[in-house]
Design a protein around this motif. Structure first.
Motif, short mmCIF file in Angstrom:
data_model
loop_
_atom_site.label_atom_id
_atom_site.label_comp_id
_atom_site.label_asym_id
_atom_site.label_seq_id
_atom_site.Cartn_x
_atom_site.Cartn_y
_atom_site.Cartn_z
N GLU A 1 3.04 -39.02 1.68
CA GLU A 1 2.59 -39.97 0.64
C GLU A 1 3.69 -40.18 -0.40
O GLU A 1 3.96 -41.31 -0.81
CB GLU A 1 1.32 -39.43 -0.03
CG GLU A 1 0.71 -40.38 -1.05
CD GLU A 1 -0.57 -39.82 -1.66
OE1 GLU A 1 -0.92 -40.25 -2.78
OE2 GLU A 1 -1.21 -38.96 -1.02
N LYS B 1 4.70 -26.89 -3.53
CA LYS B 1 4.11 -28.12 -4.03
C LYS B 1 5.10 -29.28 -3.93
O LYS B 1 6.13 -29.29 -4.62
CB LYS B 1 3.67 -27.95 -5.48
CG LYS B 1 2.56 -26.92 -5.66
CD LYS B 1 2.14 -26.81 -7.12
CE LYS B 1 1.01 -25.80 -7.27
NZ LYS B 1 0.58 -25.66 -8.69
N ASN C 1 -0.95 -31.23 8.41
CA ASN C 1 -1.70 -30.44 7.43
C ASN C 1 -1.63 -31.12 6.07
O ASN C 1 -0.96 -32.16 5.89
CB ASN C 1 -1.18 -29.00 7.36
CG ASN C 1 0.29 -28.92 6.96
OD1 ASN C 1 0.77 -29.70 6.13
ND2 ASN C 1 1.01 -27.97 7.54
N GLU C 2 -2.30 -30.54 5.09
CA GLU C 2 -2.42 -31.17 3.77
C GLU C 2 -1.05 -31.35 3.10
O GLU C 2 -0.77 -32.38 2.50
CB GLU C 2 -3.33 -30.33 2.88
CG GLU C 2 -3.57 -30.95 1.51
CD GLU C 2 -4.52 -30.13 0.66
OE1 GLU C 2 -4.63 -30.43 -0.55
OE2 GLU C 2 -5.15 -29.19 1.20
N LYS C 3 -0.19 -30.34 3.22
CA LYS C 3 1.14 -30.41 2.59
C LYS C 3 1.97 -31.52 3.22
O LYS C 3 2.67 -32.27 2.52
CB LYS C 3 1.85 -29.08 2.72
CG LYS C 3 3.14 -28.99 1.90
CD LYS C 3 3.93 -27.73 2.25
CE LYS C 3 3.10 -26.50 2.01
NZ LYS C 3 3.85 -25.27 2.34
N GLU C 4 1.90 -31.66 4.53
CA GLU C 4 2.65 -32.71 5.23
C GLU C 4 2.14 -34.09 4.85
O GLU C 4 2.94 -35.02 4.66
CB GLU C 4 2.56 -32.48 6.74
CG GLU C 4 3.35 -31.27 7.21
CD GLU C 4 2.99 -30.82 8.62
OE1 GLU C 4 3.74 -30.03 9.20
OE2 GLU C 4 1.93 -31.25 9.13
N ARG C 5 0.83 -34.22 4.71
CA ARG C 5 0.27 -35.52 4.30
C ARG C 5 0.70 -35.88 2.88
O ARG C 5 1.02 -37.03 2.59
CB ARG C 5 -1.26 -35.51 4.41
CG ARG C 5 -1.77 -35.56 5.85
CD ARG C 5 -3.25 -35.87 5.89
NE ARG C 5 -4.04 -34.82 5.30
CZ ARG C 5 -4.52 -33.75 5.97
NH1 ARG C 5 -4.25 -33.62 7.26
NH2 ARG C 5 -5.25 -32.83 5.37
N GLU C 6 0.71 -34.87 2.01
CA GLU C 6 1.12 -35.12 0.62
C GLU C 6 2.60 -35.50 0.56
O GLU C 6 2.99 -36.42 -0.18
CB GLU C 6 0.86 -33.87 -0.22
CG GLU C 6 1.12 -34.08 -1.72
CD GLU C 6 0.84 -32.84 -2.54
OE1 GLU C 6 1.22 -32.83 -3.74
OE2 GLU C 6 0.27 -31.85 -1.99
N GLN D 1 0.85 -38.53 13.32
CA GLN D 1 0.23 -37.88 12.17
C GLN D 1 -1.10 -37.21 12.47
O GLN D 1 -1.77 -36.70 11.57
CB GLN D 1 0.03 -38.91 11.05
CG GLN D 1 1.30 -39.62 10.62
CD GLN D 1 1.05 -40.67 9.54
OE1 GLN D 1 0.18 -40.48 8.69
NE2 GLN D 1 1.79 -41.75 9.57
#
Length: 805
Positions: free
Chosen positions: A571, A677, A563-568, A559
């Motif tokens: 989650e 999203k 990027n932000e989308k992958e982290r979201e 990890q």
């Protein structure tokens, strides 16, 4: 200006005339659900009450008249479906659809179900079986409508001639149903190809415990197993009819049921199509009174209930089909070695008619094991014939006798005796009755195989050492009658077989036990189960066993530079409970992630091993039961040779690399398909179903013939089994699911309920074409009545009278 007005006036008049014509035509096409009709073959008048969902309740003075009426009303709602069904196994689809179905016809002509049907019709006539006059009566009803009834729009569009239905058609339809139950034709060539790569590659798959991978027999060279696997997969995927997939069923004893009486539940899983598979009908005469679910073109119901007994069916998933490589005489190619001598192949010619082009003649060879299936596969040498041995061909077919006897059964002994007559396909026969008995029998003749044989690979046909040794008696089949724990169930999972006091696991193509585990979790314990709980169980979407897989996948991710989308997205996946409800997040990530993992892990090895044909073999593998069953085993095999990319010689990839790249590709794919999203990737948003009619493939006709699309809960690994192909192109488009949901309640038989995926009728202009669809999607039910009083209170009536002479 006057000219313009005149032109517009003419156009408006034409539009009105066309609209009036279409309205008249559509109304004319609707089946007749009330009124009178003169039917020459009838002995006495028959009353057919159509309830509020279009189900016929047939009241006749004798059995033959009842089956004549059944054939007539079945045809007026499903004649097009009957026509398709009788054409599949006899290899006659190209006659109406053209050369795009030619390979399908060649395959089924080679398999030879139609030849077996001829033999069984002759045998039925010779033994004068009890079902013969009833089957002939049913055919009289179909042919009466064929001659004097309304012509289905599909016949008009495709130019289909009306040809009378015959006994052979009935057996061909039953043969197609039996063939679609078999998984060997899709799986065995794939496993054999993998075996050629080495034993270590097979250890990543959950082959059942009867298979010792260290003793797998394989053949290098010779027939092209990749081509065979791909060809069979393509042929079966092209068919305009639904295959039989799986099923759930459970039966509660009086001690487990809240009502204190037996309750049977069943939802057979079959590929979705329009019209749907089952046609419901209630037959009542002085001798019989049952409510049944019929296959188009077959007179006898396979699912039934009456005042005394009820049954349900699921697929047993046993292995009843083997493939043998025959050794050809190099000096005389029309001979093969049969244990100790050369024997001539049996040869027959098959002429296939093809719409809008010239007819094609093919030559079909058969060995002592059965038809040679690879003769119709382009690019495969005929010097290495692969013959198909199938239990279905080894005995006279009494499947239809068994269906009739199940329908008229009065007790557990009758039902057991009827089930014992089925030699193929392998089925789990579920049972409950008004006396408080519950039972489950695995039915079908189970061959005994030599200890060294792995029936999931291509076997040696020359020596006889790999041939079956005989068959187990029915009493040895897995079964349970009135077990002390108070319920029986089946979800296509593997069952235990007791042979001479020794428990064994019979080889087969059993599905993952995720559904079975959930059913047991709900039913186990001391408490009594209510009807509302049973209804909830049908719609249950919990994926049993997902938590360990989730934890493993997350722990393997690299990890560091997400990027932000992958982290979201991660989650959302990490917090996924395993349920597949409409608002669920996480499920939409899991399935494409798994597909990407398999693709990244396997395609390179397959390409290297099979020289550019790896993609074909991979697609074949992804359509088999083996892929679904292997998920947890495949992921947990840390040292598997599949993880390393065979095309990168200087780098050794491991599981972390594959899992991480697959996750990133999944996020990219979902973003491109459903938006940026991740919170919009709800299961209900991406998981849909459309019930496709063959003519719905034409965009202009789609609104008339197709039903849907609709958003769905459920999934393939859960009790509410609504599955989809494992490929990126059609990832969430549901292709199969419960073909009906049934609850048969012996506390009051009129409390029984059912639902169909779309509706009773196959006529697009009938009000019963899709009237149950929304109820089905929402998990709702409709009543199923047996009492004449309730039936008449909610019905229209069609009276069939003998024609006056």
């Amino acid at each position: 200006m006057k000219v313009v007005k005149y032109i517009f006036g003419v156009l408006a008049s034409l539009i009105v005339l066309i609209a009036v014509f279409l309205l008249f035509y559509f109304n004319h096409q609707k089946p007749e659900y009330q009124g009178e009709y003169e039917f020459e073959a009838l002995e006495k008048p028959v009353k057919v009450y159509f309830d509020t969902y279009g189900t016929p309740h047939i009241y006749a003075a004798n059995n033959r008249d009842a089956y004549k009426a059944l054939g007539y009303v079945h045809a007026q709602d499903r004649l097009w479906q009957m026509e398709l069904m009788r054409r599949v196994a006899s290899g006659r689809l190209a006659e109406i659809f053209g050369k795009k179905l030619l390979e399908t016809d060649k395959f089924f002509r080679t398999v030879g179900i139609h030849e077996y049907s001829k033999k069984n019709v002759a045998e039925l006539k010779e033994r004068k079986g009890k079902i013969l006059p009833l089957a002939e009566a049913y055919l009289e009803g179909i042919n009466e409508f064929l001659e004097g009834g309304k012509t289905p729009i599909e016949f008009a569009v495709l130019g289909i001639d009306k040809v009378p239905f015959t006994l052979e058609d009935i057996y061909n339809i039953a043969g197609y149903m039996s063939f679609s139950f078999a998984n060997a034709q899709k799986t065995d060539p794939v496993v054999t190809a993998f075996a050629n790569m080495g034993v270590s590659y097979l250890k990543a798959f959950d082959l059942d415990s009867t298979v010792d991978s260290e003793k797998i027999k394989s053949y290098t060279g010779g027939s092209d197993y990749v081509a065979i696997a791909g060809h069979v997969n393509d042929v079966l995927n092209q068919m305009p009819l639904a295959p039989f997939i799986g099923s759930n069923s459970w039966v509660l004893s009086p001690e487990k049921s809240e009502t204190g009486r037996v309750v049977l539940s069943n939802d057979p899983h079959i590929g979705f199509s329009q019209p749907a598979v089952w046609y419901e009908a209630h037959l009542s005469t002085p001798d019989i009174n049952y409510f049944g679910y019929h296959i188009a073109g077959v007179p006898f119901a396979f699912l039934i209930h009456n005042d005394s007994v009820a049954n349900g069916l699921t697929m047993f998933e046993n292995d009843d089909m083997d493939f043998y490589r025959e050794r050809v005489n190099k000096e005389q190619s029309d001979q093969y070695w049969a244990i100790d001598h050369w024997e001539n192949f049996e040869v027959r010619k098959e002429l296939i008619k093809v719409k809008d082009t010239i007819d094609m003649e093919i030559e079909v060879r058969s060995s002592r094991h059965g038809p040679v299936i690879n003769d119709v596969v382009a690019g495969v040498s005929k010097d290495q014939p692969i013959a198909m041995w199938w239990v279905y061909y080894q005995f006279s077919n009494h499947l239809l006798d068994a269906a009739h006897e199940m329908a008229i059964a009065k007790n557990i002994d009758d039902m057991r005796a009827a089930g014992a007559k089925i030699h193929a396909p392998g089925l789990n026969l579920m049972y409950g009755d008004a006396q408080g008995n519950i039972a489950w029998w695995a039915v079908g003749r189970l061959p005994k195989r030599p200890a060294h044989v792995n029936s999931k690979t291509i076997l040696d046909g020359s020596t006889g050492k790999d041939d079956p040794l005989g068959y187990y008696n029915f009493e040895a089949n897995p079964q349970a009658e009135n077990p002390p724990w108070g319920y029986v169930y089946s979800a296509n999972n593997q069952s235990i077989m007791n042979v001479k006091g020794r428990n064994i696991l019979y080889p087969g193509y059993y599905l993952p036990d995720t559904r079975a585990a959930r059913i047991v979790e709900v039913l186990e314990g001391e408490r009594r189960i209510s009807r509302s709980e049973l209804k909830s169980l049908f719609m249950d979407s919990k994926y049993m066993g997902i938590q360990p897989m989730k934890e493993l996948l997350v722990s393997e991710l690299i990890q560091s530079d997400f990027n932000e989308k992958e982290r979201e997205a991660l989650e959302h996946f990490s917090s996924w409970s395993g349920y597949h409800d409409l608002e669920t997040l996480g499920a939409a990530i899991f399935y494409p992630w798994m597909i990407n993992i398999y693709e990244l892990a396997m395609k390179d090895d397959l390409e290297k091993a099979f020289e550019g044909r790896g993609d074909k073999l991979f697609n074949s593998f992804m359509s088999t039961y083996l892929m679904k069953r292997s998920m947890p085993v495949f992921i947990s095999a840390k040292e598997s040779p599949w993880w390393d990319n065979a095309l990168t010689e200087d780098v050794v990839e491991d599981r972390k690399d594959v899992v991480t790249v697959a996750f990133r590709e999944t996020v990219k794919y979902l973003s491109e398909r459903f938006g940026d999203k991740p919170e919009n990737w709800t299961w209900g948003q991406v998981h849909t179903v459309e019930h496709n009619h063959p003519l719905g493939a034409v965009n202009l006709l789609k609104p008339i013939f197709n039903v849907g699309p609709f958003h769905l809960s459920g999934s393939e690994m859960v009790v509410n089994n609504l599955g989809f192909p494992y490929n990126k192109e059609k990832l969430f488009n549901t292709s199969f699911g419960p073909s009906t949901r049934r609850i048969i309640d012996f506390s009051e038989i009129d409390n029984s309920e059912s639902i169909l995926p779309t509706g009773q009728s196959g006529v697009p202009f009938s009000k019963y074409y899709d009237d149950q669809t929304q109820m089905y999607i929402e998990g709702k039910w409709r009543p199923v009545y047996l009492s004449e009083e309730k039936i008449k209170a909610n019905s229209t009536v069609l009276i069939l009278r003998p024609k006056k002479k």
